[in-house]
Scaffold this active site. Structure first.
Site, PDB file in Angstrom:
ATOM      1  N   SER A  91     -18.026 -13.142  -9.987  1.00  0.00           N
ATOM      2  CA  SER A  91     -17.782 -14.481 -10.525  1.00  0.00           C
ATOM      3  C   SER A  91     -19.029 -15.207 -10.982  1.00  0.00           C
ATOM      4  O   SER A  91     -19.239 -16.377 -10.654  1.00  0.00           O
ATOM      5  CB  SER A  91     -17.091 -15.332  -9.472  1.00  0.00           C
ATOM      6  N   ASP A 137     -12.043 -18.595  -8.030  1.00  0.00           N
ATOM      7  CA  ASP A 137     -13.499 -18.426  -8.084  1.00  0.00           C
ATOM      8  C   ASP A 137     -14.236 -19.756  -7.949  1.00  0.00           C
ATOM      9  O   ASP A 137     -15.221 -19.861  -7.208  1.00  0.00           O
ATOM     10  CB  ASP A 137     -13.909 -17.777  -9.413  1.00  0.00           C
TER      11      ASP A 137
HETATM   12  C1  GLA Z   1     -10.413 -13.351 -11.706  1.00  0.00           C
HETATM   13  C2  GLA Z   1      -9.970 -14.788 -11.953  1.00  0.00           C
HETATM   14  C3  GLA Z   1      -9.383 -15.416 -10.688  1.00  0.00           C
HETATM   15  C4  GLA Z   1      -8.332 -14.515 -10.057  1.00  0.00           C
HETATM   16  C5  GLA Z   1      -8.850 -13.072  -9.933  1.00  0.00           C
HETATM   17  C6  GLA Z   1      -7.786 -12.131  -9.454  1.00  0.00           C
HETATM   18  O1  GLA Z   1     -11.506 -13.324 -10.843  1.00  0.00           O
HETATM   19  O2  GLA Z   1     -11.065 -15.552 -12.392  1.00  0.00           O
HETATM   20  O3  GLA Z   1      -8.852 -16.691 -10.974  1.00  0.00           O
HETATM   21  O4  GLA Z   1      -7.135 -14.563 -10.772  1.00  0.00           O
HETATM   22  O5  GLA Z   1      -9.350 -12.592 -11.179  1.00  0.00           O
HETATM   23  O6  GLA Z   1      -7.434 -12.424  -8.144  1.00  0.00           O
END
Ligand code: GLA
Length: 312
Positions: A91, A137
């Site tokens: 993230s 995230d």
């Molecule tokens: C990405 C998205 C999150 C979530 C994940 C899966 O990281 O940014 O919001 O949906 O995928 O859990």
């Protein structure tokens, strides 16, 4: 006034692809993240070592979302540095959004609730790259705490901290397969879920239940059970949600062979990283099974580290 903000990346322990349908997630903030050094300015001017293309789009998108919430129009001039690997499922984009958002808030002498800010950053992700992400995230980056995981109900936004036992060793292993929400099937999976496709719905239901059971196992100190739930989560993400790739499946199998407690794909999928859990006794064998495992620990959430406005 000088401003320094830090926002961490995250690893979701369990509860994957549940956030955008109002389900349960259990992320930790990690010790790596994005730092912004800035001062108030008339125009938005930010340099970055942030890897990847188009990072400035995120900065502009955050500013635009905060303006819509009523933030006074004070820009920042400064720089962004990151020690988070990009594209590895940690993230980095959410950390960038949150660190910039906090700097913009400080510059304007303006505050909002953490989850309101998290939601503005979520919308910024959509504005910047069209990724219809959930709040996982950004919430983890803002609300994570040292030695704890964040149990968040993405429907009601109720949340609480769950202690992570010190003997739980957490590794992230990068598959090297790069994903992009812009090009991946993330939006497609979300649409399939919303259309009620049976397998997709089955994953979300079973995953929400696994989050509950995982919290119970952590609180009981039953790390073996917690690990089993991770392997089950991976099987569901692979077979029902179909977001894994063969390289990632192989890394999960390698964890099993090395005696790990559990392992699964993390993040949006279609590549990225694998989360591997071990106990202290098994950690060396697990680490030795991979080329470059990254050991992470639950670290503090986003902070404003320095501002001449503060009397601290
Ligand atoms: C990405 C998205 C999150 C979530 C994940 C899966 O990281 O940014 O919001 O949906 O995928 O859990």
């Amino acid at each position: 006034m000088t401003i320094q903000t830090f926002a961490p990346g995250r690893v979701n322990l369990i509860g994957e692809h549940t956030d955008y349908s109002g389900g349960l997630v259990l992320p930790i903030a990690i010790q790596l993240g994005v730092t912004v050094h800035a001062e108030p300015a008339e125009h938005l001017e930010v340099d970055s070592d942030h890897p990847g293309e188009g990072w400035f789009r995120y900065v502009e998108a955050v500013a635009a979302e905060l303006a819509e919430l009523g933030r006074p129009d004070v820009a920042i001039r400064g720089s962004v540095t990151s020690d988070l690997p990009a594209g590895a499922g940690l993230s980095s984009s959410a950390a960038l959004e949150v660190a910039v958002a906090l700097a913009l808030c400080v510059a304007a002498g303006w505050e909002v609730e953490p989850l309101v800010l998290a939601d503005a950053c979520r919308r910024a992700e959509f504005r910047a790259v069209g990724a219809p992400v959930g709040i996982l995230d950004q919430a983890a980056s803002l609300l994570g705490r040292e030695r704890h995981a964040l149990l968040l109900d993405c429907g009601t936004l109720e949340h609480r901290l769950v202690p992570v036992p010190d003997e739980l060793v957490i590794f992230v292993v990068d598959s090297g397969v790069r994903h992009s929400h812009e090009t991946s099937g993330y939006a497609q999976r979300r649409a399939e879920l919303e259309a009620g496709m049976e397998k997709r719905v089955r994953h979300v239901r079973s995953e929400n239940e696994r989050v509950r059971q995982f919290v119970t196992a952590l609180e009981a100190g039953d790390l073996g059970r917690a690990g089993e739930l991770l392997y089950a989560s991976h099987a569901s993400l692979r077979d029902d949600y179909e977001v894994s790739v063969p390289e990632v499946d192989a890394l999960v199998e390698r964890a099993r062979e090395a005696g790990a407690l559990g392992a699964r794909i993390v993040g949006g999928g279609f590549g990225g990283s694998v989360l591997v859990l071990a106990d202290e006794a098994g950690a060396d064998a697990v680490a030795a099974a991979y080329d470059d495992p990254l050991r992470v620990r639950p670290g503090p959430g986003a902070v404003i580290r320095r501002s001449s406005n503060e009397n601290a």
